[in-house]
Design a protein around this motif. Structure first.
Motif, short mmCIF file in Angstrom:
data_model
loop_
_atom_site.label_atom_id
_atom_site.label_comp_id
_atom_site.label_asym_id
_atom_site.label_seq_id
_atom_site.Cartn_x
_atom_site.Cartn_y
_atom_site.Cartn_z
N GLY A 18 -50.94 -57.53 -19.15
CA GLY A 18 -50.43 -58.82 -18.71
C GLY A 18 -51.04 -59.27 -17.40
O GLY A 18 -51.78 -58.53 -16.75
N ASP A 45 -40.83 -70.25 -22.75
CA ASP A 45 -41.94 -69.33 -22.97
C ASP A 45 -41.54 -67.94 -22.47
O ASP A 45 -41.55 -67.67 -21.28
N HIS A 46 -41.18 -67.07 -23.40
CA HIS A 46 -40.69 -65.74 -23.04
C HIS A 46 -41.81 -64.80 -22.60
O HIS A 46 -41.54 -63.67 -22.19
N ASP A 47 -43.05 -65.28 -22.65
CA ASP A 47 -44.17 -64.48 -22.16
C ASP A 47 -44.51 -64.78 -20.71
O ASP A 47 -45.48 -64.25 -20.17
N ASP A 102 -42.92 -55.74 -17.69
CA ASP A 102 -43.34 -57.04 -18.23
C ASP A 102 -44.86 -57.11 -18.36
O ASP A 102 -45.38 -57.58 -19.38
N ARG A 107 -46.93 -59.75 -20.70
CA ARG A 107 -46.40 -61.00 -20.17
C ARG A 107 -47.13 -61.39 -18.88
O ARG A 107 -47.80 -60.59 -18.25
N THR A 108 -46.95 -62.65 -18.49
CA THR A 108 -47.44 -63.16 -17.21
C THR A 108 -46.28 -63.17 -16.24
O THR A 108 -45.23 -63.76 -16.52
#
Length: 198
Positions: A18, A45-47, A102, A107-108
Motif C-alpha cells: 500500500g 472508498d475503503h481502500d 492497512d 490500502r492508501t
C-alpha cells in the motif's frame, strides 16, 4: 525548538504494497481543511484510510486527533502502540501501529505529519508520497491569527519555519491560497494516484 522522531522497528523492511501519503506544511497552510475535504470525497472508498493522530493536545474543530495526556502517551510508547512518534512544539505526536496492517493490505494511508519524519518513513515504507501544502506568508499569518490557538505559539516564529519543497522532500506541492474545494480535489487526485499536475 527541538523535534525528535522515533520509528517503531518492524522485522520486515519496506512495508507495502500500500501507499503512505504524508501531508506536511506550515501552520496555517490549511492541511486539516484539505484533509477533511479529501476524507469526505473518499468516504466510500475503503481502500483509503485517514487514521487519527495521537496527540498530547486537546482535539479542536480544526484537528480531529486522539487527545491523550503525557502519561497516556508514554504508556502507549511502552506498549508499542505507535508506528511512528515525534515531539514538536511542546507536544507528542504519534500514528497508530494499525497503519502498518492497512498498508500491508494494499490500502492508501493518508496522514498529517512533521517534515522531520519524512526520511525515516521513506526508509520504512515501500511506497511513500509526500504532499507539501503551503500558502503565501500573508495568508499563513492571517489564518494563524484567526485561529488564535495558544499551542501555535508566536506567529512570527511559526512563519519563519515555512516548509519549502527541498526541506520537505515533497513529491507534490499544493499552494493553498485560493479555493479550498479546488485544492482539496487536487489532494484527492494525489491520494488516488491520478494525475498530479495542478
Amino acid at each position: 525548538m527541538s523535534e525528535t522522531v522515533t520509528i517503531a522497528q518492524d522485522p520486515v523492511a519496506a512495508i507495502g504494497p500500500g501507499r503512505l501519503v504524508l501531508v506536511v506544511g506550515p501552520s496555517g497552510a490549511g492541511k486539516d481543511t484539505l484533509l477533511r475535504l479529501a476524507q469526505a470525497a473518499c468516504i466510500d472508498d475503503h481502500d483509503v484510510v485517514f487514521p487519527r493522530r495521537v496527540v498530547t493536545r486537546e482535539s479542536s474543530a480544526a484537528e480531529d486527533n486522539v487527545a491523550v495526556s503525557a502519561d497516556e502517551f508514554r504508556r502507549g510508547l511502552d506498549h508499542g502502540d505507535f508506528a511512528v512518534h515525534w515531539e514538536a512544539h511542546g507536544h507528542s505526536y504519534a500514528l497508530p501501529l494499525e497503519i502498518n496492517d492497512d498498508i500491508r493490505a494494499g490500502r492508501t494511508v493518508v496522514v498529517n505529519v512533521s517534515r522531520t519524519v519524512i526520511g525515516a518513513l521513506r526508509g520504512t515504507y515501500a511506497n511513500v508520497v509526500v504532499v507539501a501544502i503551503t500558502a503565501p506568508p500573508d495568508v499563513l499569518a492571517e489564518r494563524l491569527a484567526a485561529r488564535a490557538r495558544l499551542s501555535d505559539g508566536n506567529i512570527a516564529q511559526r512563519l519563519a519555519r515555512n516548509v519549502d519543497d527541498a526541506a520537505a522532500q515533497a513529491d507534490v506541492t499544493i499552494v493553498n491560497a485560493g479555493s479550498a474545494e479546488y485544492h482539496g480535489r487536487h489532494l484527492v487526485r494525489v491520494i488516488r494516484n491520478e494525475c498530479w499536475s495542478q
